[in-house]
Design an enzyme around this catalytic site. Structure first.
Site, PDB file in Angstrom:
ATOM      1  N   ASP A  83      -1.904   6.622  -7.609  1.00  0.00           N
ATOM      2  CA  ASP A  83      -0.542   6.146  -7.325  1.00  0.00           C
ATOM      3  C   ASP A  83       0.479   6.644  -8.351  1.00  0.00           C
ATOM      4  O   ASP A  83       1.510   7.213  -7.973  1.00  0.00           O
ATOM      5  CB  ASP A  83      -0.513   4.613  -7.232  1.00  0.00           C
ATOM      6  CG  ASP A  83      -1.085   4.106  -5.920  1.00  0.00           C
ATOM      7  OD1 ASP A  83      -1.698   4.893  -5.191  1.00  0.00           O
ATOM      8  OD2 ASP A  83      -0.920   2.907  -5.632  1.00  0.00           O
ATOM      9  N   ALA A 140       5.489   3.307  -8.483  1.00  0.00           N
ATOM     10  CA  ALA A 140       6.779   4.008  -8.563  1.00  0.00           C
ATOM     11  C   ALA A 140       7.694   3.293  -9.558  1.00  0.00           C
ATOM     12  O   ALA A 140       8.395   3.940 -10.343  1.00  0.00           O
ATOM     13  CB  ALA A 140       7.421   4.089  -7.179  1.00  0.00           C
ATOM     14  N   SER A 187       4.724   0.983  -4.280  1.00  0.00           N
ATOM     15  CA  SER A 187       5.971   0.524  -4.911  1.00  0.00           C
ATOM     16  C   SER A 187       5.766   0.166  -6.386  1.00  0.00           C
ATOM     17  O   SER A 187       6.574   0.536  -7.230  1.00  0.00           O
ATOM     18  CB  SER A 187       6.596  -0.636  -4.142  1.00  0.00           C
ATOM     19  OG  SER A 187       5.990  -1.846  -4.480  1.00  0.00           O
ATOM     20  N   GLY A 193       0.807  -1.226   0.000  1.00  0.00           N
ATOM     21  CA  GLY A 193       0.000   0.000   0.000  1.00  0.00           C
ATOM     22  C   GLY A 193       0.833   1.265   0.000  1.00  0.00           C
ATOM     23  O   GLY A 193       0.312   2.359   0.207  1.00  0.00           O
TER      24      GLY A 193
HETATM   25  O1  PMV Z   1      -1.738   0.918  -4.397  1.00  0.00           O
HETATM   26  P1  PMV Z   1      -2.532   0.708  -3.152  1.00  0.00           P
HETATM   27  O2  PMV Z   1      -2.692  -0.703  -2.818  1.00  0.00           O
HETATM   28  O3  PMV Z   1      -2.043   1.567  -2.073  1.00  0.00           O
HETATM   29  O4  PMV Z   1      -4.033   1.215  -3.449  1.00  0.00           O
HETATM   30  C1  PMV Z   1      -4.267   2.379  -4.128  1.00  0.00           C
HETATM   31  C2  PMV Z   1      -5.472   3.046  -3.654  1.00  0.00           C
HETATM   32  C3  PMV Z   1      -6.837   2.497  -4.097  1.00  0.00           C
HETATM   33  O5  PMV Z   1      -7.721   3.594  -3.927  1.00  0.00           O
HETATM   34  C4  PMV Z   1      -7.270   1.358  -3.223  1.00  0.00           C
HETATM   35  C5  PMV Z   1      -6.854   2.044  -5.550  1.00  0.00           C
HETATM   36  C6  PMV Z   1      -6.770   3.161  -6.572  1.00  0.00           C
HETATM   37  O6  PMV Z   1      -6.504   2.858  -7.739  1.00  0.00           O
HETATM   38  O7  PMV Z   1      -7.002   4.332  -6.253  1.00  0.00           O
END
Ligand code: PMV
Length: 326
Positions: free
Chosen positions: A156, A115, A112, A109
């Site tokens: 992300d 990135a 990684s 979460g």
């Molecule tokens: O990459 P993670 O596992 O931290 O999740 C990203 C955040 C979520 O909202 C759960 C998914 C997304 O695409 O926004």
């Protein structure tokens, strides 16, 4: 010569999952990063080597594992897709060696995989001598993100590209938040890896089954994030912490927390954290605690005692960075 790029990991302070439904999320880049180094090969293969002890070659639509266990391809395939997306766009059919170095725990979460995708896209762009804007790097990385989990919000890759603190919303894109007060944060890692796509799918299932309950909650979560942004900008950490606590409750309600996370959240709160919640997709991975000045160590110790691994993190302003190396 090697083209090298580094990109930061992230913590979502508020709004994960709800961001997939179009609500805003508050996210910061942290002082953990990946570096991806790319050099030309004589053949057309893509050879991927990770400092996790995983390596393999993709050639003629086939994969040959060199090092690592059964799930190595699951780790390497998104990196291949990130590289291939850039090569296809610019019609390059050259092969490359791609080295991946990371100090971000994988599948936890902390961003990684995004990135790595962002840094791969930037390094491939550099080695084939095309200039990619930050927006292009972010957009190209989304292809691999979609492969990893069908319906990503894009938060992300956005934070890995731009760094700093951003308010991210699918339709509006990114809004940079500047001149923020310093945050005192501790991450608690459960040590449990999880699959973001499965968790995003499970939330969708609950929303389909209980739309009259979950839809208003999604909307409230958006309002909560905006309240938190205001609190952060005002330096009102008590209110920001309270928003984080409420956000954790919402995440419990949509079914993405687990006992291991709740235990760490509870331990952090008992040790004096102003707010604590799971961060990222949940189902394992990490929680994040906002601490009052000078209490970071107490919170870290409490997380440790409750069975988690504490990581002290800071916000960083740098997003993607690219350079050449011999
Ligand atoms: O990459 P993670 O596992 O931290 O999740 C990203 C955040 C979520 O909202 C759960 C998914 C997304 O695409 O926004």
């Amino acid at each position: 010569m090697k083209a090298c790029s580094s990109a930061p990991g992230k913590v979502i302070l508020l709004g994960e999952h709800f961001v997939v439904f179009g609500q805003p999320a508050l996210v910061i880049a942290i002082n953990r990063q990946v570096t991806v180094k790319v050099s030309k090969r004589k053949d057309k293969a893509l050879r991927l080597v990770s400092d996790l002890g995983i390596s393999g070659i993709f050639e003629n639509e086939k994969f040959r594992l060199e090092n690592g266990g059964n799930d190595s391809k699951i780790f390497l395939e998104p990196v291949r897709i990130a590289a291939q997306t850039v090569l296809d766009k610019f019609e390059v059919s050259q092969g490359f060696d791609i080295e991946i170095y990371s100090n971000i725990p994988a599948a936890a979460g902390l961003g990684s995989s995004s990135a790595i995708s962002v840094a791969t896209v930037a390094s491939i762009g550099k080695i084939i001598d095309v200039t990619l804007s930050q927006k292009e790097i972010c957009d190209l990385s989304l292809v691999s993100e979609r492969f990893v989990h069908g319906n990503p919000s894009g938060v992300d890759p956005a934070i890995a590209t731009y760094g700093g603190a951003i308010l991210y919303q699918q339709r509006e894109g990114i809004k940079r938040l500047q001149d923020l007060p310093t945050l005192s944060l501790v991450i608690g890692y459960t040590g449990l890896t999880r699959n973001t796509g499965d968790l995003v799918g499970a939330v969708r299932g609950r929303q389909i089954r209980l739309p009259t309950i979950i839809d208003p909650l999604i909307e409230l979560a958006g309002k909560l994030t905006l309240n938190a942004v205001k609190a952060l900008q005002d330096g009102d950490f008590h209110k920001l912490g309270e928003c984080m606590d409420v956000n954790h409750g919402f995440l419990v309600a949509i079914g993405v927390s687990i006992i291991a996370l709740d235990k760490l959240v509870d331990a952090a709160k008992r040790a004096g954290a102003l707010g604590a919640k799971l961060t990222g997709a949940g189902g394992g991975g990490c929680m994040i605690a906002l601490c009052a000045q000078g209490t970071q160590e107490d919170v870290a110790n409490a997380i440790d005692k409750a069975g988690g691994t504490p990581l002290l993190v800071e916000k960083v302003e740098t997003g993607i960075q690219t350079w050449m190396e011999k």
